[in-house]
Structures are given as C-alpha cells and as structure tokens.
Enzyme design. Structure first.
Site, PDB file in Angstrom:
ATOM      1  N   ALA A  80       0.857  -1.193   0.000  1.00 53.74           N
ATOM      2  CA  ALA A  80       0.000   0.000   0.000  1.00 53.74           C
ATOM      3  C   ALA A  80       0.885   1.232   0.000  1.00 53.74           C
ATOM      4  O   ALA A  80       2.039   1.178   0.437  1.00 53.74           O
ATOM      5  CB  ALA A  80      -0.917   0.024   1.221  1.00 53.74           C
ATOM      6  N   GLN A  81       0.347   2.342  -0.476  1.00 53.23           N
ATOM      7  CA  GLN A  81       1.107   3.587  -0.438  1.00 53.23           C
ATOM      8  C   GLN A  81       1.503   3.934   0.989  1.00 53.23           C
ATOM      9  O   GLN A  81       2.613   4.408   1.249  1.00 53.23           O
ATOM     10  CB  GLN A  81       0.277   4.714  -1.055  1.00 53.23           C
ATOM     11  CG  GLN A  81       0.040   4.554  -2.546  1.00 53.23           C
ATOM     12  CD  GLN A  81      -0.953   5.568  -3.106  1.00 53.23           C
ATOM     13  OE1 GLN A  81      -1.641   6.256  -2.365  1.00 53.23           O
ATOM     14  NE2 GLN A  81      -1.036   5.640  -4.431  1.00 53.23           N
ATOM     15  N   ALA A  82       0.612   3.659   1.928  1.00 53.11           N
ATOM     16  CA  ALA A  82       0.878   3.995   3.332  1.00 53.11           C
ATOM     17  C   ALA A  82       1.961   3.114   3.948  1.00 53.11           C
ATOM     18  O   ALA A  82       2.540   3.471   4.980  1.00 53.11           O
ATOM     19  CB  ALA A  82      -0.405   3.883   4.155  1.00 53.11           C
ATOM     20  N   TYR A  83       2.241   1.962   3.345  1.00 54.63           N
ATOM     21  CA  TYR A  83       3.229   1.059   3.919  1.00 54.63           C
ATOM     22  C   TYR A  83       4.667   1.539   3.671  1.00 54.63           C
ATOM     23  O   TYR A  83       5.604   1.053   4.300  1.00 54.63           O
ATOM     24  CB  TYR A  83       3.093  -0.345   3.327  1.00 54.63           C
ATOM     25  CG  TYR A  83       1.793  -1.049   3.608  1.00 54.63           C
ATOM     26  CD1 TYR A  83       0.803  -0.479   4.425  1.00 54.63           C
ATOM     27  CD2 TYR A  83       1.529  -2.290   3.041  1.00 54.63           C
ATOM     28  CE1 TYR A  83      -0.394  -1.127   4.651  1.00 54.63           C
ATOM     29  CE2 TYR A  83       0.326  -2.958   3.272  1.00 54.63           C
ATOM     30  CZ  TYR A  83      -0.622  -2.362   4.072  1.00 54.63           C
ATOM     31  OH  TYR A  83      -1.818  -3.020   4.294  1.00 54.63           O
ATOM     32  N   ARG A  84       4.826   2.446   2.711  1.00 56.97           N
ATOM     33  CA  ARG A  84       6.121   3.037   2.382  1.00 56.97           C
ATOM     34  C   ARG A  84       7.162   1.970   1.978  1.00 56.97           C
ATOM     35  O   ARG A  84       8.342   2.076   2.321  1.00 56.97           O
ATOM     36  CB  ARG A  84       6.658   3.889   3.542  1.00 56.97           C
ATOM     37  CG  ARG A  84       5.717   5.007   3.966  1.00 56.97           C
ATOM     38  CD  ARG A  84       6.417   6.093   4.754  1.00 56.97           C
ATOM     39  NE  ARG A  84       7.036   5.628   5.963  1.00 56.97           N
ATOM     40  CZ  ARG A  84       6.404   5.466   7.131  1.00 56.97           C
ATOM     41  NH1 ARG A  84       5.115   5.720   7.219  1.00 56.97           N
ATOM     42  NH2 ARG A  84       7.058   5.058   8.195  1.00 56.97           N
TER      43      ARG A  84
END
Length: 244
Positions: A32-36
């Site tokens: 995910a984008q939030a997982y970086r």
C-alpha cells in the site's frame, strides 16, 4: 489472483522478506502507499527473476491521494516506485517532446538488450544514447555490441570504479605511462569508443581527469585491462540492466 498473499504492512525494508516469500512459492504481495515499501517490493520482483505476468501485486491509495486528480498522480507515483509498466509510455512522451522541439534528443540509462528491443518492437525511434556502468571490471559486452549495431552512443558511468583502482594490472599500466590510475581508466574508456562520465569533487582531480589526449594505450595494455572483465559481477553500483 493467487489465493495465498504475502503481507508487507510495517515491513519498511521488505525486499529480503519478499524474495524469501517468492522462494517459498508466494506469487501475491499485498502492499500500500501507506506502507512506504512499494519501491522495495518492486526491487524484489525484479531481483527474483520471476515473470511479472505470474505475479499479483496489490497497492492501496492513501487518504492524501483521494480525489480524481490526486488519484491519477498517486497511481503514477506508485507505478514509478514499484518500477512497473510505464517505461514505453515514458519513452513515447520523451519522443513527442523531441518532435515538439522541447528537447534535442532522447536517451536511456541502464537499458539491457530486452529493454532496447522493447523500444524497437514498439516501432519507436531508437535512443540516441544508453548510459550504463562501464569499466574494465564490468564491460557489459552484449549491451555494448547491441548499441553499436544500432548506432546508440554508449555513455560510461562509474568509469573510474568509484576510486577502487588498486588492482595490480591498473597500477602497473599507470606506472608504465606515469599517469594516475583514473587517467588510465578514462583513456581505456575513450579508446573503447565510450563516453566516460567521471565524478569528482576535488578540483585537482576534476582537472587531471581531462588530461587524456596526449597519450594512448597500446593494444597490449588495452588487452590487459580488457582481461579484467568480471561481467555484471564486477559492478560497483546499482546495476539493473537485467530487470524487467
């Protein structure tokens, strides 16, 4: 979609675990984008050697990319981080910029033969240059040969091996010509027909690296340096020429 997926939440350096997951048989990664960690997942995909078509990779839009324009930009950013799917579209856009007079020419970097063939098979004009790591330890001969066959100029980055010039052969040749090792390596590159791109922040080195045109290496000395080739194993930088 493969029924068993591998999660990478809060795994900010996920490349090693993704590679292990691929070895274990996973073919589905959930990011995910939030997982970086999209870039790490993409690096693992390329390093694995698996066919991209056999893998199912998930990402998710983060709140700040919600909305029409933001989502479009967010998808492009994710694809860029993963390193997936945008190569030909990017190349086409650069060709259009050249045709519009915005830029003079279009080149590529770290392109292997399959990447160059992708351009040719798509019917696009071949790049003017291909910039790859090149020095006696990493000569990438198949790519160089392909570029010459298609009139693509070869630019050589890391031509002085990031200062790792203590090899006895390099030292011997340098002593013979009363030159420093960097000058020998750059002269080798020029005589091979490459365009070397030396880097230095030291004023004296910046100047000495230009003193290359008042001597030439003999065929025997060129052959000695040529014999140092270790293929891709001799690379001193990130060298993704085999990636998908």
């Amino acid at each position: 979609m493969p029924l068993l997926g591998f999660g990478v939440y809060q795994n900010y350096t996920s490349r090693p675990s993704c590679l292990e997951a691929f070895k274990a048989g996973y073919r589905h990664i959930d990011s995910a984008q939030a997982y970086r960690n999209e870039a790490d997942v993409g690096a693992a995909v390329r390093e694995s050697g698996l066919d991209r078509q056999d893998l199912f990779i998930t990402t998710k839009c983060i709140n700040k990319t919600h909305g029409y324009e933001s989502t479009l930009k967010g998808v492009d950013l994710s694809l860029s981080k993963f390193g997936f799917g945008m190569r030909l579209a990017t190349y086409k856009a650069l060709q259009e910029c050249r045709q519009a007079g915005k830029i003079r020419s279009v080149g590529v970097s770290n392109y292997g033969i399959k990447h160059l063939e992708e351009i040719r098979n798509a019917g696009y004009e071949m790049p003017a240059v291909n910039q790859i790591e090149l020095h006696p330890f990493c000569q990438q001969k198949p790519i160089v040969s392909y570029c010459r066959e298609h009139s693509i100029v070869v630019q050589a980055y890391c031509p002085i091996i990031r200062g790792k010039m203590d090899d006895p052969v390099i030292q011997e040749v340098a002593a013979k010509y009363s030159r420093d090792p960097a000058q020998i390596l750059l002269r080798w590159s020029l005589q091979k027909g490459f365009v070397p791109l030396p880097k230095s922040a030291t004023p004296a080195r910046i100047h000495s690296n230009t003193h290359l045109y008042d001597f030439a290496l003999t065929d025997d000395d060129m052959a000695k340096l040529d014999a140092l080739d270790k293929g891709k194993e001799g690379a001193v930088s990130w060298n993704p020429v085999d990636w998908d």
